[in-house]
Design a protein around this motif. Structure first.
Motif, PDB file in Angstrom:
ATOM      1  N   SER A   1      41.557  52.084  39.501  1.00  0.00           N
ATOM      2  CA  SER A   1      41.671  50.624  39.448  1.00  0.00           C
ATOM      3  C   SER A   1      41.067  50.080  38.160  1.00  0.00           C
ATOM      4  CB  SER A   1      40.983  50.001  40.660  1.00  0.00           C
ATOM      5  OG  SER A   1      40.936  48.592  40.542  1.00  0.00           O
ATOM      6  N   SER A   2      39.890  50.563  37.808  1.00  0.00           N
ATOM      7  CA  SER A   2      39.213  50.079  36.599  1.00  0.00           C
ATOM      8  C   SER A   2      40.034  50.388  35.351  1.00  0.00           C
ATOM      9  CB  SER A   2      37.827  50.716  36.489  1.00  0.00           C
ATOM     10  OG  SER A   2      37.111  50.202  35.394  1.00  0.00           O
ATOM     11  N   ALA A   3      40.647  51.555  35.316  1.00  0.00           N
ATOM     12  CA  ALA A   3      41.469  51.935  34.165  1.00  0.00           C
ATOM     13  C   ALA A   3      42.710  51.064  34.047  1.00  0.00           C
ATOM     14  CB  ALA A   3      41.872  53.408  34.276  1.00  0.00           C
ATOM     15  N   GLN A   4      43.082  50.396  35.153  1.00  0.00           N
ATOM     16  CA  GLN A   4      44.253  49.518  35.173  1.00  0.00           C
ATOM     17  C   GLN A   4      43.838  48.051  35.243  1.00  0.00           C
ATOM     18  OE1 GLN A   4      46.339  51.096  38.595  1.00  0.00           O
ATOM     19  NE2 GLN A   4      47.158  52.833  37.458  1.00  0.00           N
ATOM     20  N   ASP A   5      42.708  47.742  34.593  1.00  0.00           N
ATOM     21  CA  ASP A   5      42.212  46.357  34.509  1.00  0.00           C
ATOM     22  C   ASP A   5      41.994  45.723  35.873  1.00  0.00           C
ATOM     23  OD1 ASP A   5      42.103  46.306  31.717  1.00  0.00           O
ATOM     24  OD2 ASP A   5      44.238  45.817  31.581  1.00  0.00           O
ATOM     25  N   GLY A   6      41.435  46.515  36.797  1.00  0.00           N
ATOM     26  CA  GLY A   6      41.065  45.962  38.104  1.00  0.00           C
ATOM     27  C   GLY A   6      42.217  45.773  39.061  1.00  0.00           C
ATOM     28  N   GLN A   7      43.307  46.471  38.862  1.00  0.00           N
ATOM     29  CA  GLN A   7      44.450  46.371  39.759  1.00  0.00           C
ATOM     30  C   GLN A   7      44.090  46.876  41.154  1.00  0.00           C
ATOM     31  OE1 GLN A   7      48.469  48.531  39.237  1.00  0.00           O
ATOM     32  NE2 GLN A   7      48.404  47.043  37.565  1.00  0.00           N
TER      33      GLN A   7
END
Length: 381
Positions: A367-373
Motif C-alpha cells: 500500500s505504501s509503495a502505491q501512495d497509500g492505496q
C-alpha cells in the motif's frame, strides 16, 4: 505434571529477548530448559550454555546440531519443544527443521522475514502435523483477555472504531542504530520486511484482531524511513477496515523521541469504549454511554472478571502483573499443549495468527509503495 523440557535457539550472551523467555518459562512453573544453541558464534554459545547451567554436551554450537542431538536422545530425555528467539531470517529454517524432526515449535514474532518463508513454515506444519505457537505477548495480559471478553463477546455491541498505536523513541537518532538489538532490526538481510511495522506494528495488529475478534481486511498505509541511510521503515501509519464493518487507525514508530513502549488501544463499540495501555497494564477503562466510567483491574479476588482473565491472573488485586507474567502465560499454555492439555483460548498466538501478521506487513508495504492505496490483506499471501 513434571516440567516440560525445552531447548532454545538464540537468546545467548548479550541478547534481550532470550532472558525474557527463560524468565517467563521459570515463572510459568511447568517448563525446564535442558538444551540450547544460544548463538551462531560457537564460543559465545558455549559461554552462554555454561552461564545458564546447561550440560556441556547439550549446549550446541549450531541449531542443526541441537536438533540432531536432541532427537537422538529420544522422547524420554530429549527436549519436548524448541523455542526460537533468533533474528527473523532464522525463524523459518529452524522451525521447519524442528517440525520435521518431530518437535513442537514456539517462535518469536514476526513469524518470518518474508512471505515466502512464512508459506514454507506453514506448509511444514501442515505436512508434519506439528504444534506451533507464536509469542504475541501483549494478547496474554489479563486485562487484554478481559477486553476481548467484553468486545469480541458482543456485550458492548458492534465495533465501530479502533485506534491503536505503538510508539517508541529508541531509534530516534542515527547513533541509536548500534549494538546487538538495533543492528539486526535495521538490516533487511536479517530482519526482512520487518521495520517498525513488522517489529512492533505486528503487535498492534494482533491486539486489534485479538480484542475485536474480527479480521483486518483492508489497509491504506504510509511507511517511511525517517533517518537518512535507513533501509527499513522506522515510522508509519495506516487506516484499516475490519470484517465486521468497523474502521480504525494504526500507528507504529520507533522514532517518537521520549516515548518508551507506548502500546495503547481504544475500541469504541455501540454501547461503550474500551481503553488499555501497556505501560499501565493492570487498568482497563470502560466508558459506557450514559453511565459512569468503570476501572477494571486484575486479581484472583476480582470475581467480576471473566473466565479468560481469571485463568491467567496469579496474584491478589493490587499486585501488578506485567510483561514477564504475560510471557509466562504463553509458556504455561504452550507447555500444556505439548502434553496434550491445551486450554481453551490459549495465550500463545496460533500459526494462522502469525501468518496473518505477515500478510499485514506485506500489505502495508505494498500500500505504501502505491501512495497509500487501499490494499487487501489477502493479497499478501
Amino acid at each position: 505434571m513434571t516440567p516440560v523440557r525445552y531447548a532454545m535457539v538464540g537468546g545467548g550472551e548479550g541478547a534481550f529477548i532470550g532472558p525474557v523467555h527463560r524468565t517467563a518459562a521459570a515463572i510459568a512453573g511447568n517448563c525446564r530448559l535442558v538444551a540450547g544453541a544460544f548463538s551462531s558464534d560457537a564460543d559465545r554459545a558455549a559461554r552462554s550454555g555454561a552461564a545458564l547451567g546447561v550440560a556441556p554436551e547439550r549446549s550446541y554450537a549450531s541449531w542443526q546440531a541441537l536438533i540432531d542431538g536432541e532427537r537422538a536422545l529420544g522422547p524420554d530425555e530429549g527436549a519436548e519443544f524448541v523455542a526460537i528467539v533468533t533474528p527473523n531470517h532464522l525463524h523459518a529454517p529452524v522451525a521447519i527443521a524442528a517440525l520435521e524432526a518431530g518437535f513442537p515449535v514456539l517462535t518469536d514474532k514476526p513469524l518470518t522475514d518474508t512471505m515466502e518463508a512464512a508459506t514454507a513454515f506453514v506448509d511444514a506444519a501442515a505436512r508434519t502435523g506439528g504444534l506451533v505457537g507464536v509469542t504475541h505477548t501483549y494478547a496474554a495480559y489479563p486485562m487484554v483477555r478481559q477486553a476481548r471478553a467484553l468486545v469480541a463477546g458482543g456485550g458492548l455491541g458492534a465495533v465501530r472504531r479502533v485506534a491503536v498505536r505503538y510508539t517508541q523513541g529508541w531509534l530516534a537518532r542515527a547513533e541509536d542504530a548500534v549494538g546487538k538489538q538495533a543492528e539486526w532490526r535495521i538490516d533487511p538481510a536479517r530482519s526482512g520486511l520487518a521495520g517498525a511495522f513488522g517489529d512492533i506494528g505486528t503487535h498492534a495488529f494482533n491486539l486489534v484482531e485479538t480484542i475485536t475478534g474480527e479480521a483486518m481486511e483492508r489497509i491504506a498505509a504510509e511507511l517511511r524511513a525517517t533517518l537518512p541511510g535507513r533501509m527499513l521503515d522506522d515510522d508509519g501509519a495506516a487506516m484499516f477496515r475490519l470484517s465486521g464493518g468497523g474502521r480504525g487507525t494504526l500507528v507504529a514508530s520507533q522514532v517518537c523521541s521520549g516515548d518508551a513502549n507506548g502500546l495503547a488501544i481504544s475500541v469504541w463499540c455501540e454501547e461503550a469504549g474500551v481503553h488499555w495501555a501497556q505501560e499501565n497494564p493492570n487498568v482497563l477503562r470502560v466508558a459506557r454511554r450514559g453511565g459512569p466510567e468503570e476501572i477494571w483491574t486484575p486479581g484472583v479476588d476480582r470475581g467480576y472478571l471473566g473466565a479468560e482473565a481469571m485463568r491467567v491472573t496469579r496474584t491478589p488485586s493490587g499486585h501488578p502483573e506485567g510483561y514477564l507474567e504475560a510471557f509466562a502465560n504463553i509458556y504455561h499454555d504452550f507447555a500444556l499443549a505439548v502434553r496434550g492439555q491445551a486450554p481453551d483460548a490459549p495465550c500463545y498466538a496460533s500459526l494462522e495468527a502469525g501468518r496473518r501478521s505477515m500478510r499485514f506487513i506485506v500489505a502495508a508495504h505494498r500500500s505504501s509503495a502505491q501512495d497509500g492505496q487501499w490494499t487487501d490483506l489477502e493479497e499478501g499471501t
